[in-house]
Design an enzyme around this catalytic site. Sequence first.
Site, PDB file in Angstrom:
ATOM      1  N   HIS A 187       0.830  -1.199   0.000  1.00 54.33           N
ATOM      2  CA  HIS A 187       0.000   0.000   0.000  1.00 54.33           C
ATOM      3  C   HIS A 187       0.870   1.257   0.000  1.00 54.33           C
ATOM      4  CE1 HIS A 187      -3.311  -2.701   1.144  1.00 54.33           C
ATOM      5  NE2 HIS A 187      -4.109  -1.738   0.717  1.00 54.33           N
TER       6      HIS A 187
ATOM      7  N   LYS B 126      -0.424   4.918   4.517  1.00 51.20           N
ATOM      8  CA  LYS B 126      -1.311   3.997   5.246  1.00 51.20           C
ATOM      9  C   LYS B 126      -0.752   3.741   6.635  1.00 51.20           C
ATOM     10  CE  LYS B 126      -3.868  -0.360   4.785  1.00 51.20           C
ATOM     11  NZ  LYS B 126      -5.145   0.318   5.109  1.00 51.20           N
TER      12      LYS B 126
END
Length: 270
Positions: free
Chosen positions: A157, A161
């Site tokens: 990600h 995040k």
Amino acid sequence: MADMRLIVAGAGGRMGRTLVRVIDETPGAVLVGALEAPGSELLGKDAGVLAGLPANGVKLSADLWSMSANADGILDFTVPAATIANVAIAAERGLVHVIGTTGLSPSDDAVIRSVTDRAIVVKSGNMSLGVNLLAALVKRVAQSLDQSFDIEILELHHKQKIDAPSGTALMLGEAAAAGRKIALEQHSARGRDGLTGARRAGDIGFASLRGGTAAGDHSVIFAGPSERITLSHHAEDRALFAQGALKAALWAHGKKPGMYSMTDVLGLSD
């Protein structure tokens, strides 16, 4: 049928702005509220303008109780503390509460479950069609292969995040565990480092990568003797999560109180 009147929680964030845009382009849905954290510098800003659209007259506010008086649902991709704060009000107002927030603890999940006797909640670690199909495949493969095949889940990600493993990775882990008929919390291996010793038989491993602007890549690896099977999904735009969340809200509108998931929305339940 009248348009479903929706609130976006975290409307000033990246996912919130994406949700505002998707609602704007979706027949049958209309934005009536934009929730933002108390003290945010974005309070009072126009949600449409923040999302790159013409002004829509919906101003960001921290007062969920007031804005929910004339709403049918709330799309909630925020942080655990904010989601839990929203649960009671959403239940009291009779809103469809679509929860895409990740990083929720077992106690958070218990709070959410506690309102589902009177509230409609759709909760999923990932709202996309592709990921939910992947989870169904992972469960089926895990059922079919014995423990000579080790299961490892790899996710990537963007660097902003804040939780790991991702909610999607955990959802895939739960699918694999269900296929194996084991409890994930008792067979989860995370954060290997140093002299870890040999891999424990039956564990489901997780590895989390963070960098760049990746919207979300997930691979489930079944590593057996002399062969490997890899099932993967690659998200290119977070709009697909917003589209799934909106689909969930429209599907749930008018349903009986209860806890639903995207497998219910997509008709993938066993």
